[in-house]
Motif scaffolding. Structure first.
Motif, PDB file in Angstrom:
ATOM      1  N   ARG A 228      60.501   9.993 110.385  1.00 39.53           N
ATOM      2  CA  ARG A 228      60.317  10.610 111.827  1.00 39.53           C
ATOM      3  C   ARG A 228      61.456  11.630 112.016  1.00 39.53           C
ATOM      4  N   CYS A 229      61.074  12.822 112.006  1.00 37.60           N
ATOM      5  CA  CYS A 229      61.952  14.022 112.235  1.00 37.60           C
ATOM      6  C   CYS A 229      61.349  14.878 113.225  1.00 37.60           C
ATOM      7  N   ALA A 230      61.902  15.155 114.298  1.00 36.76           N
ATOM      8  CA  ALA A 230      61.104  15.861 115.400  1.00 36.76           C
ATOM      9  C   ALA A 230      60.929  17.397 115.011  1.00 36.76           C
ATOM     10  N   ARG A 247      53.547   9.602 109.194  1.00 34.01           N
ATOM     11  CA  ARG A 247      54.955   9.247 109.280  1.00 34.01           C
ATOM     12  C   ARG A 247      55.173   8.012 108.246  1.00 34.01           C
ATOM     13  N   CYS A 248      56.121   8.078 107.262  1.00 36.12           N
ATOM     14  CA  CYS A 248      56.538   7.088 106.290  1.00 36.12           C
ATOM     15  C   CYS A 248      56.226   5.689 107.019  1.00 36.12           C
ATOM     16  N   MET A 249      55.275   4.682 106.402  1.00 36.60           N
ATOM     17  CA  MET A 249      55.388   3.509 106.886  1.00 36.60           C
ATOM     18  C   MET A 249      56.242   2.875 106.528  1.00 36.60           C
ATOM     19  N   VAL A 250      57.212   2.705 105.386  1.00 34.59           N
ATOM     20  CA  VAL A 250      58.435   1.919 105.008  1.00 34.59           C
ATOM     21  C   VAL A 250      59.454   2.280 105.872  1.00 34.59           C
ATOM     22  N   HIS A 251      59.801   3.465 106.229  1.00 31.11           N
ATOM     23  CA  HIS A 251      60.635   3.924 107.392  1.00 31.11           C
ATOM     24  C   HIS A 251      60.372   3.342 108.602  1.00 31.11           C
TER      25      HIS A 251
END
Length: 393
Positions: A228-230, A247-251
């Motif tokens: 998540r990076c705008a 979006r990466c599920m793990v993060h």
């Protein structure tokens, strides 16, 4: 009962053999240098010949480090001609294979000081850090060519992330990001598409990073997976309009669990797993809302808010536009995390870099070193599914 009659001193035997091999190689090289001198002069040593082109003028000793160890060569000196040997390059002090071995050690994660120590231990000759840096310039030229290579095939899946390192900036040491992109092509194999310095990992850095890949021929991107990076999301929406963001599920799970107290952490982890085990996106969103209400009932309001805000872009992979067989691969950024770990392992040895060029070249060299093995050999996703979903006729 048998008794050991013959005892061998292994250390003494190996030392003697090494000495014999080194002496044999030294004699062979000196004989070859003499033969070259005879060919250049047009006559053998002490031979009277009317076809002589030059004369012998003694020799000078020159050390050379080879696999067998350090040896002393007797390089002929000539009058009337310049002695140029095909056996050994001028000014060379080490065999090519020795230098390549030292460079491989450095790229594998060994510091310059340790490379120097190992060189002294194995061959009895040190390789100063400055000399190693000079040799690496040839490697860096190849890296620049690799970074600018054209991207010829379509890459339906694109994974992007940034890894931080320390380097000197404006007289002080600051954290600077290196941006990495890994793509899965139509052959189903993964490939490192780009590595570049991204400064603070803001939207402008990501925009320039993606523009660089587009200029080299990046096309066919249908899904971009990242943290998540705008800045990254904005750049993807602007420059890759045909792609969705995952979006990466793990993060995402880690971000939520960080807002859960230890008492409810196991329950929350199981609830999140239940969300991402759903077969469709609608059911996953419905389950997420149910979990968010349960979190509020347990007074986990921040976790519930985080779940509601991010569940939409974290379940993009469940859309019907992407094959079910690919879901496990495309829902996380794990494909690029291995590279990030290798980059951190290498940069940790250095500490802080004097400039961005040295940091970028070393990181690129490390990435190529890791991906040159089996990393890019196996297919990550099925080719038939790629063709069926993304190239329907």
């Amino acid at each position: 009962m048998s008794q050991q009659i013959l005892q061998v001193d292994q250390a003494m035997l190996e030392t003697t053999l090494d000495r014999m091999v080194r002496k044999s190689v030294e004699e062979t090289l000196n004989a070859m240098l003499d033969a070259e001198a005879d060919e250049i002069t047009g006559a053998a040593r002490y031979e009277r010949s009317g076809e002589r082109k030059a004369y012998r003028a003694g020799h000078y000793e020159r050390d050379l480090t080879v696999k067998a160890g350090k040896m002393s060569l007797k390089v002929p000196k000539l009058k009337g001609a310049v002695f140029e040997s095909a056996v050994i390059e001028r000014y060379r002090r080490r065999e090519e294979s020795v230098e390549e071995a030292l460079i491989d050690m450095y790229l594998a994660g060994v510091s310059t000081r340790q490379v120097d120590d190992v060189s002294q231990l194995l061959w009895g000759d040190r390789m100063p850090s400055q000399t190693l840096s000079d040799k690496l310039k040839k490697v860096y030229a190849d890296i620049d060519e690799w970074r600018g290579r054209p991207l010829e095939q379509d890459y339906p899946y694109l994974f992007m992330d940034g890894v931080w390192h320390k380097r000197c900036w404006g007289g002080s040491v600051e954290n600077v990001s290196i941006l990495v992109a890994v793509g899965v092509g139509m052959d189903g194999r993964r490939e490192v598409l780009s590595v570049a310095e991204g400064m603070k990992e803001d939207s402008e850095s990501w925009r320039e990073f993606i523009k660089g890949m587009l200029a080299r021929g990046l096309k066919g991107v249908r899904l971009v997976t990242g943290d998540r990076c705008a800045g990254l999301v904005a750049a993807v929406n602007e420059l890759l309009p045909g792609a969705r963001y995952q979006r990466c599920m793990v993060h995402f799970e880690r971000n939520i669990l960080a807002k859960v107290n230890p008492k409810n952490r196991d329950w929350a982890a199981d609830a999140l797993k239940a969300i991402f085990s759903m077969e469709s996106r609608d059911k996953a969103l419905e389950k997420a809302e149910s979990v968010a209400k349960d979190m509020e009932a347990r007074k986990l309001r921040e976790a519930a808010k985080c779940l509601r805000e991010g569940i939409g872009e974290t379940t993009t992979y469940l859309l019907d536009d992407y094959p079910r067989e690919h879901r496990r691969r495309i829902r996380t950024n794990n494909m690029i995390e291995r590279l990030n770990r290798e980059i951190r392992r290498r940069t940790r040895v250095v500490g802080s870099f004097p400039d961005g060029r040295s940091a970028l070249m070393l990181i690129c060299a490390r990435v190529r070193y890791v991906t040159s093995s089996e990393w890019s050999v196996f297919r990550q996703v099925g080719v038939s599914c790629l063709v069926m979903y993304f190239f329907r006729v």
